[in-house]
Design an enzyme around this catalytic site. Sequence first.
Site, PDB file in Angstrom:
ATOM      1  N   GLU A  94       0.808  -1.207   0.000  1.00  0.00           N
ATOM      2  CA  GLU A  94       0.000   0.000   0.000  1.00  0.00           C
ATOM      3  C   GLU A  94       0.844   1.261   0.000  1.00  0.00           C
ATOM      4  O   GLU A  94       1.959   1.289   0.509  1.00  0.00           O
ATOM      5  CB  GLU A  94      -0.937  -0.019   1.210  1.00  0.00           C
ATOM      6  CG  GLU A  94      -2.154  -0.855   0.905  1.00  0.00           C
ATOM      7  CD  GLU A  94      -2.954  -1.254   2.126  1.00  0.00           C
ATOM      8  OE1 GLU A  94      -4.181  -1.166   2.061  1.00  0.00           O
ATOM      9  OE2 GLU A  94      -2.369  -1.659   3.130  1.00  0.00           O
ATOM     10  N   CYS A 107       3.360   8.207   1.528  1.00  0.00           N
ATOM     11  CA  CYS A 107       3.936   7.171   2.396  1.00  0.00           C
ATOM     12  C   CYS A 107       4.019   5.898   1.560  1.00  0.00           C
ATOM     13  O   CYS A 107       3.007   5.443   1.034  1.00  0.00           O
ATOM     14  CB  CYS A 107       2.992   7.003   3.585  1.00  0.00           C
ATOM     15  SG  CYS A 107       3.415   5.632   4.659  1.00  0.00           S
ATOM     16  N   CYS A 114       6.828  -7.969   6.544  1.00  0.00           N
ATOM     17  CA  CYS A 114       8.018  -7.478   7.248  1.00  0.00           C
ATOM     18  C   CYS A 114       8.505  -8.563   8.190  1.00  0.00           C
ATOM     19  O   CYS A 114       7.711  -9.251   8.834  1.00  0.00           O
ATOM     20  CB  CYS A 114       7.691  -6.219   8.040  1.00  0.00           C
ATOM     21  SG  CYS A 114       9.145  -5.524   8.880  1.00  0.00           S
ATOM     22  N   CYS A 118       7.125  -6.514  14.776  1.00  0.00           N
ATOM     23  CA  CYS A 118       6.746  -5.716  15.959  1.00  0.00           C
ATOM     24  C   CYS A 118       5.342  -6.098  16.426  1.00  0.00           C
ATOM     25  O   CYS A 118       4.447  -6.340  15.618  1.00  0.00           O
ATOM     26  CB  CYS A 118       6.805  -4.226  15.631  1.00  0.00           C
ATOM     27  SG  CYS A 118       8.451  -3.696  15.145  1.00  0.00           S
ATOM     28  N   CYS A 121       2.152  -4.014  15.134  1.00  0.00           N
ATOM     29  CA  CYS A 121       2.101  -3.639  13.714  1.00  0.00           C
ATOM     30  C   CYS A 121       1.433  -4.744  12.897  1.00  0.00           C
ATOM     31  O   CYS A 121       1.851  -5.901  12.968  1.00  0.00           O
ATOM     32  CB  CYS A 121       3.515  -3.386  13.207  1.00  0.00           C
ATOM     33  SG  CYS A 121       3.598  -3.107  11.429  1.00  0.00           S
ATOM     34  N   CYS A 347      -1.063   4.700  10.210  1.00  0.00           N
ATOM     35  CA  CYS A 347       0.129   3.869  10.432  1.00  0.00           C
ATOM     36  C   CYS A 347      -0.257   2.513  10.988  1.00  0.00           C
ATOM     37  O   CYS A 347      -1.073   2.427  11.894  1.00  0.00           O
ATOM     38  CB  CYS A 347       1.036   4.466  11.499  1.00  0.00           C
ATOM     39  SG  CYS A 347       1.493   6.113  11.199  1.00  0.00           S
TER      40      CYS A 347
HETATM   41  N1  SAH Z   1       9.558  -0.505   9.367  1.00  0.00           N
HETATM   42  C1  SAH Z   1       9.717   0.869   9.548  1.00  0.00           C
HETATM   43  C2  SAH Z   1       8.773   1.723   8.728  1.00  0.00           C
HETATM   44  C3  SAH Z   1       7.376   1.258   8.574  1.00  0.00           C
HETATM   45  S1  SAH Z   1       6.378   1.366  10.002  1.00  0.00           S
HETATM   46  C4  SAH Z   1       9.616   1.236  11.015  1.00  0.00           C
HETATM   47  O1  SAH Z   1       9.199   0.397  11.801  1.00  0.00           O
HETATM   48  O2  SAH Z   1       9.976   2.361  11.354  1.00  0.00           O
HETATM   49  C5  SAH Z   1       6.087   3.110  10.136  1.00  0.00           C
HETATM   50  C6  SAH Z   1       5.710   3.580  11.526  1.00  0.00           C
HETATM   51  O3  SAH Z   1       4.397   3.113  11.884  1.00  0.00           O
HETATM   52  C7  SAH Z   1       6.658   3.069  12.583  1.00  0.00           C
HETATM   53  O4  SAH Z   1       7.026   4.080  13.473  1.00  0.00           O
HETATM   54  C8  SAH Z   1       5.811   2.045  13.271  1.00  0.00           C
HETATM   55  O5  SAH Z   1       6.264   1.830  14.570  1.00  0.00           O
HETATM   56  C9  SAH Z   1       4.439   2.645  13.213  1.00  0.00           C
HETATM   57  N2  SAH Z   1       3.367   1.688  13.449  1.00  0.00           N
HETATM   58  C10 SAH Z   1       3.333   0.401  13.083  1.00  0.00           C
HETATM   59  N3  SAH Z   1       2.175  -0.173  13.460  1.00  0.00           N
HETATM   60  C11 SAH Z   1       1.462   0.797  14.078  1.00  0.00           C
HETATM   61  C12 SAH Z   1       0.164   0.825  14.671  1.00  0.00           C
HETATM   62  N4  SAH Z   1      -0.630  -0.250  14.679  1.00  0.00           N
HETATM   63  N5  SAH Z   1      -0.258   1.989  15.189  1.00  0.00           N
HETATM   64  C13 SAH Z   1       0.528   3.087  15.150  1.00  0.00           C
HETATM   65  N6  SAH Z   1       1.749   3.109  14.614  1.00  0.00           N
HETATM   66  C14 SAH Z   1       2.214   1.983  14.078  1.00  0.00           C
HETATM   67 FE1  SF4 Z   2       8.193  -4.012  10.313  1.00  0.00          FE
HETATM   68 FE2  SF4 Z   2       5.942  -2.994  11.259  1.00  0.00          FE
HETATM   69 FE3  SF4 Z   2       8.049  -3.268  12.872  1.00  0.00          FE
HETATM   70 FE4  SF4 Z   2       8.087  -1.395  10.927  1.00  0.00          FE
HETATM   71  S1  SF4 Z   2       6.711  -1.437  12.715  1.00  0.00           S
HETATM   72  S2  SF4 Z   2       9.702  -2.860  11.463  1.00  0.00           S
HETATM   73  S3  SF4 Z   2       6.902  -2.463   9.340  1.00  0.00           S
HETATM   74  S4  SF4 Z   2       6.926  -4.940  11.897  1.00  0.00           S
END
Ligand code: SAH
Ligand code: SF4
Length: 389
Positions: A94, A107, A114, A118, A121, A347
């Site tokens: 996306e 974005c 990934c 995390c 996420c 996000c």
């Molecule tokens: N992998 C990279 C970039 C993609 S994620 C990273 O982790 O930085 C982009 C941002 O969205 C990151 O700061 C991540 O922590 C945040 N993010 C991911 N899942 C989220 C969620 N469910 N709610 C709010 N922020 C989230």
């Molecule tokens: Fe990967 Fe999501 Fe963690 Fe970013 S926040 S590193 S996209 S798992």
Amino acid sequence: MTITPVNLLDFDLDGLTAYCEGLGEKRFRATQLFRWVHQRGVADFSQMTDLAKSFRDKLAGVAEVRALPVITQHDSRDGTIKWLFDVGGGNAVEAVFIPEDDRGTLCISSQAGCAVGCRFCSTGHQGFSRNLSTAEIVAQLWFAEHYLRRHLNTPDRVISNVVMMGMGEPLQNYDRLVPALRTMLDDHAYGLSRRRVTVSTSGVVPMMERLARDCPVALAVSLHAPTDELRDHLVPLNRKYPIDELLRTCTAYLASAPRDFITFEYCMLDGVNDAPEHAHALVDLMRAHAAEGLRCKFNLIPFNPFPASGLTRSPMPRVLAFGKLLNDAGIVTTVRKTRGDDIDAACGQLAGDVQDRTRVQDRVARQRTVVLQRMPAPQASGNQRKAVT
Ligand code: SAH
Ligand code: SF4
């Protein structure tokens, strides 16, 4: 045997020059071609009127500008637009356009899924499918920029900022990322300033060091916790690159960075990392590293929930209180506005409410069927299709 044509979106200007030289063409021809593709959004070689006919004929046999098919487009009431692109094999990624008064931010995604995983996420919960190619990263910008110009009926640039904050960990796809960044920055392509291209990372330390040398752009680091104990749990990569090492790498990055601070992202999770003690611990941590030269800003992101996470968003008063503690200690802190709420474009909501890859694949297959039925004929030479609204 059929040979897949080379996708010109895969090249930065140096790469395209080398490719054109291989076809017996001069450097300036490559620059002309690069401008047609990226500045004018033209995919059909026959429309590139100032290129020698012999060069165009040569290209037509071996190369193309291959866009990503759009599976769906969602337009939010607030002007945010989200596209779901088909990257084949049942995978989709996306991109989200976020218009603001003084800028237009896109974005974009760097991977299908990934591997970092995390806890909070939804992309992380999907698991890792594959790295995007340079062409697939650039295609998101190529499509969005030229779609928006047509849609808004303007010859001017619409996208002024790019953030690598879509799906995937950009620094785990380093070799494809860097040529894509170079194309974004190139004056013959999108001409974005280094300050307006941001790589967001969960903290892949060795690649942060390389990025500082190869292509320093603005850096955002997803911190989310003040201690290794908590961060190990939220961002599993922390076990490999713990906080102290990460922050020292951030400090070193500043020597080449286009901005004089690093942005730290902090996802606010109810009852997990949002207590005043966490804010105090963060202040202590940042003070210790400020003494070594670290300058930073904080961006608090209210968690965007999805069912499989088992987590909830911190209540807004707690987010604001947390931000106030940081601000009062001299750390500039903002709370990220949620945009595109009605289209799940926030996000971590990318890929919607899907919980695993099988379901993504099902959904992509279903959507593709529906959308293909409604879609007009492909445009130009690539397999780009008109966006569906
Ligand atoms: N992998 C990279 C970039 C993609 S994620 C990273 O982790 O930085 C982009 C941002 O969205 C990151 O700061 C991540 O922590 C945040 N993010 C991911 N899942 C989220 C969620 N469910 N709610 C709010 N922020 C989230
Ligand atoms: Fe990967 Fe999501 Fe963690 Fe970013 S926040 S590193 S996209 S798992």
